[in-house]
Design an enzyme around this catalytic site. Structure first.
Site, short mmCIF file in Angstrom:
data_model
loop_
_atom_site.label_atom_id
_atom_site.label_comp_id
_atom_site.label_asym_id
_atom_site.label_seq_id
_atom_site.Cartn_x
_atom_site.Cartn_y
_atom_site.Cartn_z
N CYS A 50 -5.92 7.50 -10.13
CA CYS A 50 -5.76 6.67 -8.95
C CYS A 50 -5.36 5.24 -9.32
CB CYS A 50 -7.08 6.65 -8.17
SG CYS A 50 -7.13 5.46 -6.82
N TYR A 181 3.61 4.29 -0.88
CA TYR A 181 2.97 5.22 0.05
C TYR A 181 3.69 5.23 1.39
CZ TYR A 181 -0.91 5.83 -3.16
OH TYR A 181 -1.67 6.15 -4.26
#
Length: 345
Positions: A50, A181
């Site tokens: 992450c 994103y």
């Protein structure tokens, strides 16, 4: 809903919006927050896959906080409920005794219904989560944990630069960290096109800024560089293909590519990057984008070790300080998960 499962966000009108509501508690030097900075009391729960958690792993290492704050690592994949400690023997974190990070959130908030996100800091005595505010966590490691910093630790959030740094970091966050994103989770062509243009406009701006100075704020590393690096490290391996951020690869952007390699080859940065875990996470967890869960074999990651030439710009990564020492026992990325290993299959 999980942080990386859908970017901890939602899509309306085709546009992706990140849910940025986190547990706002802070650990402070004076303890007035209710959570005093105490060596051995807290555990940082992160995941190498992450990018938001990778920041905290880097900062903890740069500042030498390994002995003050222990670290638990979740595996690269998870389900709808929670990140899990599947890398540990028996699938349980050896300090907290938990199988899922979710347990730490529920220990504090029994009805917690938001994303179970990393990084999170957990109070070991109670087993309860303290905070998962990823942006504040790293700033507080720099400013509230100074009593536990190693000798020679860098000042990653210099007071005299904070106003400008905050502006730069906000731009990096909205347009680059979150920008990839916005491309990857766009719900329609128009939203994707807008996100794509915003992302590469920002990357062009960063290239211009870094053309004449070694780091984002000048001649030494700051928190701003940490925040940009974790996105750049994932760009060619994931974002270029998986998130359709494909105007250029990072390796085709000369200034940013040299800058990223410079950081990668600096102790505390590249030694936290696990390319196979990064790829496994994105390509397996994001089933709405990659329903086959096939993980690409490329790209070749050995190029991260090629000369970058950024020394010619002057500056010194740690200023008057020193690099961190060897990676702490048990925290090293497996040798075959770095450049030249299985990360470039």
């Amino acid at each position: 809903m999980n942080d990386e499962n859908s970017g901890s966000g939602y899509v309306t009108g085709g546009e992706y919006t990140r849910d940025s509501t986190y547990i706002p508690d802070r650990i402070t030097a004076d303890g007035t927050s209710g959570w005093p900075a105490e060596a051995g009391r807290y555990r940082l729960v992160a995941a190498r896959a992450c990018p938001w958690a990778n920041r905290s792993i880097i900062v903890r290492r740069l500042l030498g906080l390994e002995t003050a704050i222990s670290m638990g690592l979740c595996g690269p994949t998870h389900d709808e409920r929670s990140w899990t400690f599947d890398l540990d023997p028996g699938g349980r974190d050896p300090v907290l005794g938990y199988e899922r990070l979710e347990q730490a959130f529920l220990a504090r908030f029994p009805d917690y219904d938001r994303g179970i996100t990393v990084p999170a800091i957990v109070d070991v005595p109670s087993g309860a989560v303290v905070t998962n505010d990823f942006a504040q966590i790293t700033l507080d490691l720099s400013t509230e944990w100074t009593a536990f910093h190693r000798d020679g630790a860098p000042d990653l959030y210099p007071e005299k630069l904070r106003d400008e740094m905050d502006e730069v970091m906000q731009q990096v966050y909205t347009e680059v960290n979150n920008g990839v994103y916005r491309c990857g989770f766009a719900g329609d062509q128009r939203a994707y096109d807008r996100g794509f243009e915003r992302l590469f406009t920002a990357l062009d701006w960063l290239s211009e800024r870094l053309a004449g100075q070694r780091y984002l704020m000048g001649g030494t590393i700051t928190e701003a560089d940490v925040r940009l690096f974790t996105t750049l490290a994932r760009f060619d391996a994931v974002y270029h293909g998986h998130f359709k951020a494909n105007r250029h690869k990072l390796t085709e952007l000369p200034v940013l590519w040299a800058y990223a390699r410079d950081l990668y080859q600096t102790p505390g940065f590249g030694d936290t990057i696990d390319f196979p875990q990064i790829k496994e996470h994105y390509y397996v967890v994001h089933v709405d984008i990659n329903p086959t869960r096939i993980i690409p074999q490329g790209p070749d990651t050995s190029v991260w070790l090629t000369p970058h030439g950024r020394e010619s710009l002057g500056g010194s990564p740690f200023g008057d300080g020193t690099p961190p020492g060897p990676v702490a026992d048990g925290e090293a990325v497996p040798a075959d998960h770095g450049p030249g290993g299985i990360g470039h299959r």
